[in-house]
Design a protein around this motif. Structure first.
Motif, short mmCIF file in Angstrom:
data_model
loop_
_atom_site.label_atom_id
_atom_site.label_comp_id
_atom_site.label_asym_id
_atom_site.label_seq_id
_atom_site.Cartn_x
_atom_site.Cartn_y
_atom_site.Cartn_z
N ALA A 34 1.41 13.63 91.44
CA ALA A 34 0.57 14.34 90.48
C ALA A 34 1.00 15.49 89.89
N ALA A 323 -3.98 14.08 94.97
CA ALA A 323 -3.95 13.91 93.59
C ALA A 323 -4.57 15.16 93.04
N ALA A 327 -2.44 17.82 90.84
CA ALA A 327 -2.77 17.95 89.37
C ALA A 327 -3.07 19.44 89.20
N LEU A 361 -4.12 13.02 87.51
CA LEU A 361 -4.68 12.80 88.70
C LEU A 361 -5.12 11.28 89.15
#
Lengths: 836, 229
Positions: A34, A323, A327, A361
C-alpha cells in the motif's frame, strides 16, 4: 452464533494474533504494498497533473484557436458566458527599424491579461552579461513598449531602453524576451519575436487588408467548461482554423519526466510484486500455523461456515490495518519525494488528492485478500480429527480460481502503475514463468551440487546436506531468493541505464545554440568561424521548406478533413537530405538509401509520423516546394531521438533529389555562456544567419534530471525494503522445521555453536546457490532487454557477479540469524514446547 | 446416551486395506463413566474420534441421544458436538494466543451464550484458576493448562465428556489432581464420561472399562471400584 458475533470473536482472536510473527509479516507486506502504491501514485498523480498544467503553460492557455481569418468575437462572448477566461492575440510579420537598419520581426500583439497560463520569460540585459537577471512574468508589455528577442536588438545594434520603429509607431524596448508564454510555432523561425500591446497595433498602420496576419484566441477554465465550449465551437470552424489542446505540446522536459515517472512506476510495480510474493509465503505459513485452531474450533462445534467466516474476518482486519497504515504512510512520504523535485514544479502545484490513496488502499487490501484466500480457505477443510492426530493436513482447496484472481489483480495493478497493457501482461506473465523456471532450475542445481558435494568445501557440504534433507523448502527458498536478487539487480540496472540515458541526453557540451538560415555560399565561412573559436558543432544540414500535399495521389485534405490530421500536415515541414543516418537515428523498417534512390525520389520518414499518417513502405508522397510538386517514394521508416538537442527532421530525402531547390543550412553548437558576447560579432559578420540560444531550456532539463534522480534513488530504497521483508518471510516459512531440528540436536547434546554453524552453512549455501541462479537469470533478462528493447550491444555485468553474492550472503545471514534468534537461545525444553 | 452398532473403520493404503476397528458394538448410558483402554495402535483414539463425531465410520452406526451420527454431514456433527459434547485432550489443545479466560469462553461464544464471560470466570474459579484469568497458556504449567481445558470442557454443560489420555502429559502427582478434578466435576454434573487411556489406575476409576485389542472390543465391568471413587 450470529454473523456479527463471529465478527466480534474474530476481532478478539485477531488482536491476540497480532503478537504472532506471521500476522505481523502479513500486515507489513500489505503495508509495504500500500505504501509503495500510495506514495508513487500520489506522486505520479500530482506530477502528471502538474505536467499537464505546465503543458498548458506552454501554449499560454488550456485551449487555443488559431486562424488566418478574423475570428468571430462571438467565440469570446460564448466562452465568457460559460465562465471561461479568454484573451486575444494578433500576429504578423513586419520590418522593424532602428539605427538605419531594418530587420524582419514576428510580432505578437497581446491583450493585458496575456498569458492566461504560464509566464513570459524576460531578462533585463543581454544573455551572458554578469548582471543580467531573468524573471518569469505573467504579464504583457505596457502600451507604447515592446519586449523583443535579443537577436533583434543585436541585428539592429540597439540596447535595452532604446526605441524601435514598427510602421508608423515608435516603441521603447523595455525587456528582452527570452521565451514567449505561447511557445507554439517553430523554434527555428529565421525572424526574432516581439511582444506588443494589442491596442498599439492600429497606430503602427502595418495591419491592412491583404496583410498576412494570424488571429489567436486563448481560453482557460475547468474541464467541463472547456469541453462544453469545444463541443460548441468545433462545428463552426473551417479549414483555416486550428484548435489546439495541451496534448499537442511536447517538450524535452516532459520526455525526461515521463521517463522518470515510468521508472518509478516500474520500481513500484516490482516492490508491489515482491510484497505480493511475501504475502503469499506468509499466508501459507499463517494457514499452516492455524490448522490446529481450525480443528479445535470444529471440534468445539463451529460449523465450516463459521470457521471460514472467522478466518475471513481476520484476513479482512489484517488487510485493512496494513493497507490503511501503508496508504497513509505512502501519502505522507510522497510529500518528501515531491520535495526533492519541488524547485522545478510550478509554485501553484496541483493539490494532493485522496483518490490515488484510496485506490492504493483498496488494491493493497485486495492483493492480500485474493492471494491469501486459497490458504485461508484451506483452513475450512481441516478435519476436526486433527485435534487427536496432528499429522493430518487438510486437503488443498482448488487454488486455480484464486490464482487466476490474484493474477488478475496483479495485472490490474501493473496497468494502474505502468499505464501500458502490453507492459503489464509481459510483466505479470513473465513473473509467473520466471518463478516456474526458478523452481525447476533450483531443483536441478541442488541435485547437481549434491552429486558433486564431496569436491566442495566443508561449509558447502554441510549446507547442501541440510538443504537436501528438506528439498521442497530448499527449492522454494532458492527460487524466492533468486527472484529477490534478480529483481534488485534489474532495478539497479534500469536505474543505471536511465541515469546514463539522461546524462547522454544533456552532456556538458550539449549544443546550446542553433544557427539557421545559413546560405550555401556562407556555409564554409561560418564553419571556419566556429572552428576558429574552437567550438564543438554538429554537422551542417541542408534545409528546404515544403508542404506535404498528397499521399498516394490523394489530397491530404480529403484524407484528413477539418482538424483531424497531424500537425505536420498543417504547416510547412523542414526537409533535408543526407547520405548517412546520424547516431541518434535508426532504421525501423525498409532500407537506407542506395544507388537507385535518387531516380525514384526516395525519402525516409520518421516512424511516429509514418504511423500517424498510416504510411506503408513504397507509398508515394507529394510535397509542394516553392510552388513545385515533387512526388516521392517512402523508402524506409526511421526512429529519431528528438530530445538530443540537435537538428532533427521528419523527412529526409536521398542526396540528389532536393539539391537544386533553394536551400539553407542549419547546425547547432555549444558556446560557453561566458563567451556569449562573441555572438554579437557573429551577428554583425553574418547578418543573414540567425542564431538561437537554448541555454535556458537546457538548464531547466538539467535541473529536472538532477532532482528526479533523487526520487529514483528513494524508490530503489523502497524496493530494497520490500525485498528484505520477502526474504524474512521466506526464512520464517521454515522456522518451525528449524526449531524442531534444533530441539532434537540440543536434546542429543549439540552445542549452540554447533547449531549456529549448521545454520550458517545452510544459509551460505542457500545464498550462493540463489546467487548463481540470480546472476544467470539477470544476465539472460538483461541480454533480452538490450537486444530486443534497447537495441544496444550487450555486455556481461561483472560487478554484479560479485555484488549479488555479497548482497545475498550479507542479507541472508543477517536476516537468517535474526529470524532464528529464538532457535539459538531457547532451551531444548522451550523449543519442544514451542513446536508442540 | 451413546449406542454403537457394528462399527467398522478401515483405511486404504494403496491396494491394501487396514482395518482399525472391526464390528464394534457398545452402549453407554447417561451419567455412566466409561474407560476405553488398550495398547498403542489398538484403535482407542479412532474409536473416541468416531464416538465424538470427529470422524466418519466406514460402516455401522453411532447414535447419540438417539440421533444417528452416520446420517449427519460434517456441519450436522459439529452442531451435535456444540450441543452435547465436551472434550479434554492429552495435549490440552489451548489456543496459544488466547488467555485462559478467552480459551474457556471460546465454546460458550460459539454456542451464542450471552453470559460467556461470567460463566467462564465461574468455571476457572471452580478449577482454582480464578487469579490467572489473563494468563496465556505458555505462562501456565501443564497441570494448570489441563485445568483450563477441563473448565472449557464443562463450561457448556455437556451431556457427554470425551477425554483423550487427560493425564498423559502430566507427572503423577499433577495427574492425580487432574483426575480428581475431572471425576468430581463429572459426578457433580452427572455428565457421561468416555475416556481413552492406557493408564490402568485411571481406567479403574470409571464404572466400566472396555478393552480394544486389534480393533475389536472386549468388555469388563468395574462397577464396585468406580462407585467407591
Amino acid at each position: 452464533m450470529k454473523q456479527h458475533e463471529v465478527g466480534l470473536l474474530a476481532a478478539k482472536h485477531w488482536f491476540n494474533d497480532l503478537r504472532s510473527s506471521e500476522t505481523r509479516l502479513l500486515i507489513i507486506a500489505t503495508l509495504l504494498a500500500a505504501l509503495s502504491m500510495s506514495m508513487i501514485s500520489s506522486f505520479s498523480d500530482r506530477l502528471s497533473r502538474t505536467m499537464h498544467y505546465r503543458a498548458s503553460e506552454l501554449i499560454a492557455g488550456d485551449v487555443t484557436l488559431y486562424s488566418t481569418r478574423e475570428l468571430s468575437s462571438n467565440y469570446i462572448s460564448y466562452a465568457e458566458s460559460l465562465g471561461l477566461e479568454t484573451t486575444t492575440a494578433l500576429g504578423f510579420s513586419t520590418m522593424a527599424f532602428a539605427n538605419d537598419q531594418l530587420q524582419l520581426v514576428r510580432v505578437r500583439s497581446v491583450q493585458a491579461n496575456y498569458p492566461l497560463k504560464g509566464y513570459n520569460q524576460v531578462a533585463d540585459g543581454f544573455y551572458g552579461d554578469e548582471n543580467t537577471k531573468s524573471e518569469l512574468l505573467a504579464a504583457s508589455p505596457e502600451p507604447g513598449t515592446v519586449w523583443a528577442e535579443e537577436r533583434i536588438l543585436q541585428k539592429l545594434n540597439i540596447n535595452l531602453g532604446d526605441t524601435i520603429e514598427v510602421g508608423n509607431a515608435v516603441f521603447k524596448v523595455t525587456r528582452i524576451l527570452q521565451q514567449d508564454a505561447d511557445r507554439s510555432g517553430s523554434l527555428f523561425s529565421p525572424f526574432g519575436r516581439m511582444l506588443m500591446a494589442y491596442d498599439d497595433v492600429p497606430s503602427t498602420g502595418v495591419v491592412n487588408q491583404g496583410s498576412r496576419i494570424f488571429y489567436k484566441q486563448y481560453y482557460t477554465g475547468n474541464e467541463s467548461q472547456l469541453s462544453n465550449f469545444v463541443d460548441w465551437l468545433k462545428p463552426q470552424l473551417n479549414k483555416a482554423d486550428r484548435l489546439a489542446g495541451i496534448e499537442e505540446s511536447q517538450n524535452n522536459v516532459g520526455n525526461a519526466l515521463q521517463k522518470a515517472q515510468q521508472y518509478l512506476s516500474l520500481a513500484s510495480l516490482i516492490s508491489v510484486l515482491l510484497a505480493a510474493v511475501a504475502i503469499a509465503l506468509c499466508a501459507k505459513r499463517y494457514s499452516e500455523r492455524h490448522y490446529n485452531t481450525a480443528a479445535l474450533l470444529r471440534c468445539l462445534g463451529a460449523s465450516s461456515a463459521q470457521v471460514r467466516n472467522l478466518f475471513m474476518y481476520k484476513l479482512i482486519f489484517t488487510a485493512i490495518l496494513g493497507a490503511v497504515i501503508g496508504a497513509i504512510l505512502g501519502f505522507v512520504l510522497h510529500f518528501i519525494l515531491l520535495q526533492t523535485v519541488a524547485d522545478i514544479l510550478p509554485k501553484d502545484l496541483m493539490p494532493a488528492r485522496a483518490l490515488p490513496v484510496l485506490i492504493s488502499l483498496v488494491c493493497a487490501a485486495l492483493v492480500l485478500i485474493l492471494i491469501a484466500l486459497a490458504p485461508i480457505l484451506n483452513l475450512n477443510q481441516v478435519s476436526p480429527v486433527r485435534v487427536l492426530r496432528r499429522e493430518l493436513a487438510p486437503q488443498s482447496v482448488k487454488a486455480n480460481v484464486f490464482f487466476v484472481l490474484a493474477v488478475g489483480i496483479m495485472l490490474a495493478l501493473a496497468y494502474l502503475l505502468s499505464g501500458s497493457i502490453m507492459l503489464s501482461v509481459v510483466f505479470v506473465v513473465g513473473l509467473a514463468v520466471l518463478l516456474l523456471v526458478y523452481g525447476v532450475l533450483s531443483s536441478l542445481l541442488l541435485k547437481g551440487l549434491v552429486k558433486v558435494q564431496d569436491k566442495l568445501p566443508k561449509v558447502l557440504r554441510v549446507g547442501l546436506t541440510q538443504l537436501d534433507r528438506h528439498q521442497y523448502y530448499a527449492r522454494s527458498q532458492v527460487a524466492a531468493f533468486a527472484f529477490i536478487f534478480t529483481s534488485v539487480a534489474l532495478i539497479w540496472l534500469v536505474r543505471g541505464d536511465l541515469f546514463d540515458d539522461w546524462q547522454q541526453q544533456v552532456p556538458k557540451d550539449t549544443p546550446n545554440h542553433f544557427a539557421i538560415n545559413i546560405l550555401p555560399e556562407k556555409k564554409a565561412e561560418f564553419a571556419q568561424a566556429l572552428q576558429d573559436k574552437g567550438l564543438a558543432t554538429s554537422d551542417f544540414y541542408p534545409m528546404v521548406r515544403g508542404r506535404l500535399t498528397h499521399i498516394n495521389a490523394v489530397n491530404v485534405n480529403e484524407i484528413y478533413p477539418e482538424d483531424e490530421g497531424p500537425n505536420a500536415l498543417k504547416r510547412e515541414l523542414n526537409l533535408t537530405w543526407s547520405t548517412t543516418l546520424t547516431k541518434d537515428e535508426a532504421i525501423e523498417a525498409g532500407d537506407w538509401f542506395d544507388a537507385t534512390s535518387v531516380s525514384e525520389n526516395a525519402i525516409s520518414v520518421e516512424s511516429e509520423l509514418a504511423r500517424r499518417l498510416n504510411l506503408n513502405l513504397g507509398d508515394s508522397i507529394t510535397f509542394n516546394i516553392a510552388g513545385s510538386d515533387i512526388v516521392t517514394k517512402v523508402k524506409n521508416f526511421r526512429s529519431v531521438k528528438w530530445e538530443n538537442f540537435r537538428p532533427n527532421f521528419y523527412v529526409v530525402f536521398a542526396d540528389g533529389v532536393l539539391n537544386d531547390f533553394h536551400h539553407t543550412y542549419i547546425n547547432s553548437f555549444y558556446l560557453p555562456p561566458s563567451e556569449s558576447r562573441w555572438l554579437i560579432d557573429m551577428n554583425q559578420q553574418f547578418k543573414a544567419i540567425t542564431i538561437i540560444e537554448i541555454e535556458q531550456i537546457l538548464k531547466q532539463v538539467r535541473e529536472i534530471l538532477a532532482q528526479t534522480s533523487v526520487a529514483v534513488e528513494a524508490i530503489l530504497a523502497l524496493v530494497l525494503v520490500c525485498a528484505m521483508v520477502l526474504m524474512f518471510a521466506t526464512l520464517l516459512s521454515t522456522l518451525s522445521l528449524r526449531k524442531h531440528e534444533a530441539a532434537l540436536y540440543r536434546t542429543f547434546g549439540a552445542s549452540e555453536g554447533m547449531i549456529r554453524g549448521r545454520i550458517r552453512s545452510e544459509y551460505i549455501t542457500l545464498a550462493l546457490v540463489a546467487s548463481v541462479l540470480a546472476i544467470a537469470s539477470f544476465e539472460v533478462i538483461s541480454l533480452a532487454l538490450y537486444v530486443f528493447i534497447f537495441d544496444v550491444s550487450w555486455r556481461a555485468h561483472f560487478s554484479l557477479w560479485l555484488g549479488i553474492p555479497a548482497l545475498a550472503l550479507a542479507s541472508i545471514l543477517i536476516s537468517g540469524f535474526w529470524a532464528n534468534r529464538d532457535v539459538l537461545k531457547a532451551s531444548p525444553r522451550q523449543l519442544l514446547q514451542d513446536i508442540s | 446416551m451413546i449406542k454403537v452398532e457394528n462399527l467398522c473403520k478401515s483405511l486404504s493404503l494403496g491396494e491394501q486395506t487396514l482395518n482399525i476397528l472391526t464390528d464394534v458394538n457398545l452402549n453407554v448410558t447417561a451419567g455412566e463413566t466409561l474407560a476405553i483402554v488398550g495398547k498403542s495402535g489398538s484403535g482407542k483414539s479412532t474409536l473416541l474420534s468416531l464416538l465424538a463425531g470427529l470422524d466418519q465410520a466406514t460402516s455401522g452406526h453411532i447414535y447419540i441421544q438417539d440421533k444417528d451420527l452416520s446420517a449427519m454431514d460434517e456441519d450436522g456433527r459439529a452442531a451435535m458436538r456444540k450441543q452435547h459434547v465436551g472434550f479434554v485432550f492429552q495435549n490440552f489443545q489451548l489456543l496459544p494466543h488466547l488467555s485462559a479466560l478467552d480459551n474457556v469462553m471460546l465454546p460458550l461464544e460459539l454456542s451464542g451464550e450471552s453470559q460467556a464471560k461470567r460463566v467462564a470466570i465461574d468455571w476457572l474459579t471452580k478449577v482454582g484458576l480464578g487469579e490467572r484469568l489473563d494468563h496465556q497458556p505458555n505462562q501456565l504449567s501443564g497441570g494448570e493448562q489441563q485445568r483450563v481445558a477441563i473448565a472449557r470442557a464443562f463450561a457448556c454443560s455437556p451431556d457427554i465428556l470425551f477425554a483423550d489420555e487427560p493425564t498423559g502429559n502430566l507427572d503423577e502427582h499433577t495427574g492425580e489432581m487432574i483426575e480428581d478434578l475431572l471425576f468430581d466435576l463429572n459426578a457433580q454434573l452427572n455428565t457421561t464420561l468416555v475416556l481413552v487411556t492406557h493408564d490402568e489406575t485411571l481406567a479403574q476409576r470409571c464404572q466400566r472399562q472396555v478393552h480394544l485389542l486389534d480393533g475389536k472390543l472386549i468388555e469388563h465391568q468395574n462397577d464396585t471400584q468406580s462407585r467407591s471413587n
